[in-house]
Design an enzyme around this catalytic site. Structure first.
Site, short mmCIF file in Angstrom:
data_model
loop_
_atom_site.label_atom_id
_atom_site.label_comp_id
_atom_site.label_asym_id
_atom_site.label_seq_id
_atom_site.Cartn_x
_atom_site.Cartn_y
_atom_site.Cartn_z
N GLY A 181 -20.66 6.65 4.25
CA GLY A 181 -19.57 7.09 3.36
C GLY A 181 -19.94 6.84 1.91
N GLY A 218 -18.70 3.70 -1.69
CA GLY A 218 -20.04 3.78 -1.10
C GLY A 218 -21.05 4.39 -2.07
N GLY A 220 -18.12 7.87 -0.95
CA GLY A 220 -17.02 8.18 -1.88
C GLY A 220 -17.14 7.26 -3.09
N ASN A 221 -15.99 6.98 -3.74
CA ASN A 221 -15.99 6.12 -4.94
C ASN A 221 -16.76 4.83 -4.70
OD1 ASN A 221 -14.20 7.94 -6.02
ND2 ASN A 221 -12.36 6.70 -5.60
N LYS A 236 0.86 -1.19 0.00
CA LYS A 236 0.00 0.00 0.00
C LYS A 236 0.89 1.23 0.00
CE LYS A 236 -4.51 0.80 0.42
NZ LYS A 236 -5.57 -0.15 0.06
N1 GLU Z 1 -7.27 0.18 -3.08
C1 GLU Z 1 -8.06 -0.97 -3.40
C2 GLU Z 1 -8.13 -1.91 -2.22
O1 GLU Z 1 -7.96 -1.53 -1.08
C3 GLU Z 1 -7.63 -1.62 -4.71
C4 GLU Z 1 -6.25 -2.14 -4.77
C5 GLU Z 1 -5.78 -2.61 -6.15
O2 GLU Z 1 -6.57 -2.62 -7.07
O3 GLU Z 1 -4.60 -2.94 -6.25
O4 GLU Z 1 -8.42 -3.07 -2.37
#
Ligand code: GLU
Length: 421
Positions: free
Chosen positions: A223, A228, A225-226, A110
């Site tokens: 929430g 929710g 956002g994208n 991440k």
């Molecule tokens: N940020 C998203 C998650 O938490 C997607 C991660 C990705 O597609 O690599 O699962």
């Protein structure tokens, strides 16, 4: 430790306790457990950005690579004022578990930047996105670590990042990032894949859980956002199977027993940044929203939304975790004791990384799929993962989260052991 002391624990502490519980059940100890407790690599960078007023501001950036035994590191990049190393470590760990649950051939990572994007102009956001890639270029790449969108990053940010990466590489490298716009190598339906994956799982769960129950099932979404917002729109179009009766964003929460005109509200949200002030329902507090007597509660914001102090108030019988880590372990114990069914984040919101995987496959082969193909494959993957988790929950007589951990951790452990330490 008292409950109050435990509640102070960070998302990372919570994540590690979940790992230890799964390892206990699987009798994994020693070297591999030690390896999984710590990320393989942490990269920190200061990202200088030329602001519109001519000054240079320096932002703190992170990339945490948790484990890559099962494949290249994979996970989003979060832009949020509360981002810190502890949070990014927890989120990276959850990505390793999530890719294991869905059986996509990746590890977990991440990234993040501590920033309030609402205070940036479009040009500043672009320079920050490109600056992130310049700083982290040596540790990311299509076979090394593949970032994607997360909270307050989106396809446009991925387009800038992907372009910057290709410039540094001196050739087009679309597979270095996923979640790009379709026009620059993104997969069709990647933008809606997280809520869509959640809906596919939800449909399976309610076949058994809500058998004989009258439709529409009422839903509260914390929430929009994208993720929710996406699920609100999808549930709105389900032919009256579901009725969204409560919604919230960072500024307000609203309730209407008759439901909402969701497309109208989402259009307002996109235009004004909030759903506050549209007289569509009764304004309530976020706590009231979480405590509503609805059939389904969907936490879709950030970590630690449901904690020991408010878990007792929750009345929903089913919780679909579209956020990462919205329920603390203490809260979960309280909810499980009153027979609340929790569909855990590492399954419920894994549609995003699943279509990210499809995008990466398409980028690598240069052959692009249509929506039908993406949806068919996504639905199959989500339903198979749910069935696998359900089977394990029966075998081990445990909740769905622990079962999902058992599924993922056993795969990671086997991979790690076969590679050696
Ligand atoms: N940020 C998203 C998650 O938490 C997607 C991660 C990705 O597609 O690599 O699962």
């Amino acid at each position: 430790m008292t409950i109050k002391e435990m509640e102070k624990e960070s998302p990372l502490q919570n994540a590690l306790r979940q790992l230890e519980r799964a390892c206990d059940i699987l009798q994994v100890e020693g070297d591999v457990l030690n390896i999984l407790r710590e990320p393989r690599k942490i990269t920190l960078a200061s990202i200088p950005v030329r602001m519109d007023n001519g000054e240079t501001k320096v932002f703190q950036g992170y990339r945490v690579q948790h484990n890559n035994a099962r494949g290249p590191y994979k996970g989003g990049i979060r832009f949020h004022p509360k981002v810190d190393l502890d949070e990014v470590k927890a989120l990276a760990f959850w990505m390793s578990v999530k890719t294991g649950v869905l059986d996509v051939p990746y590890g977990g990572a991440k990234g993040g930047v501590t920033v309030d994007t609402k205070e940036l102009s479009r040009g500043e956001l672009e320079r920050l996105s490109r600056g992130f890639v310049r700083q982290f270029y040596p540790v990311i790449g299509p076979d090394q670590d593949i970032p994607a969108p997360d909270v307050y990053t989106n396809p446009q940010v991925m387009a800038w990042m992907s372009d910057e990466y290709s410039s540094l590489a001196g050739k087009k490298e679309p597979a270095a990032f996923t979640g790009k716009p379709v026009e620059v190598g993104g997969s069709i339906d990647r933008d809606t894949s997280t809520p869509q994956g959640g809906v596919y799982v939800l449909e399976e769960v309610i076949k058994h859980r809500f058998k004989g129950k009258k439709k529409p099932y009422t839903v509260a979404i914390h929430g929009i956002g994208n993720v929710g917002g996406g699920v609100a729109e999808m549930l709105h179009y389900t032919n009256n199977d579901f009725k969204v009766v409560a919604l919230s964003d960072s500024q307000t929460a609203i309730y209407n027993a008759e439901g909402f005109d969701i497309p109208f509200l989402m259009a307002q949200k996109h235009e004004n940044g909030t759903i506050k002030g549209f007289d569509c329902g009764k304004e309530i507090s976020h706590e009231d929203l979480l405590a509503l007597d609805v059939d389904i509660l969907i936490p879709a914001a950030l970590e630690n939304t449901i904690m020991a102090e408010n878990a007792g108030d929750i009345k929903a019988k089913l919780i679909l975790e579209l956020a990462n880590g919205p329920i603390t372990p203490e809260a979960e114990r309280i909810l499980l004791d009153k027979d609340t069914l929790i569909i855990p984040d590492i399954l419920a919101n894994a549609g995003g990384v699943t279509v990210s995987y499809f995008e990466w496959c398409q980028n690598k082969s240069g052959y692009y799929w249509d929506s039908e193909e993406v949806q068919e494959k996504l639905s199959k993957k989500m339903k198979a993962a749910y069935q696998n988790v359900l089977e394990l929950s029966k075998t081990y007589k445990t909740d769905l989260r622990t079962a999902a951990y058992i599924l993922a951790v056993s795969k990671i452990v086997k991979a790690q052991e076969s590679l050696g330490t």
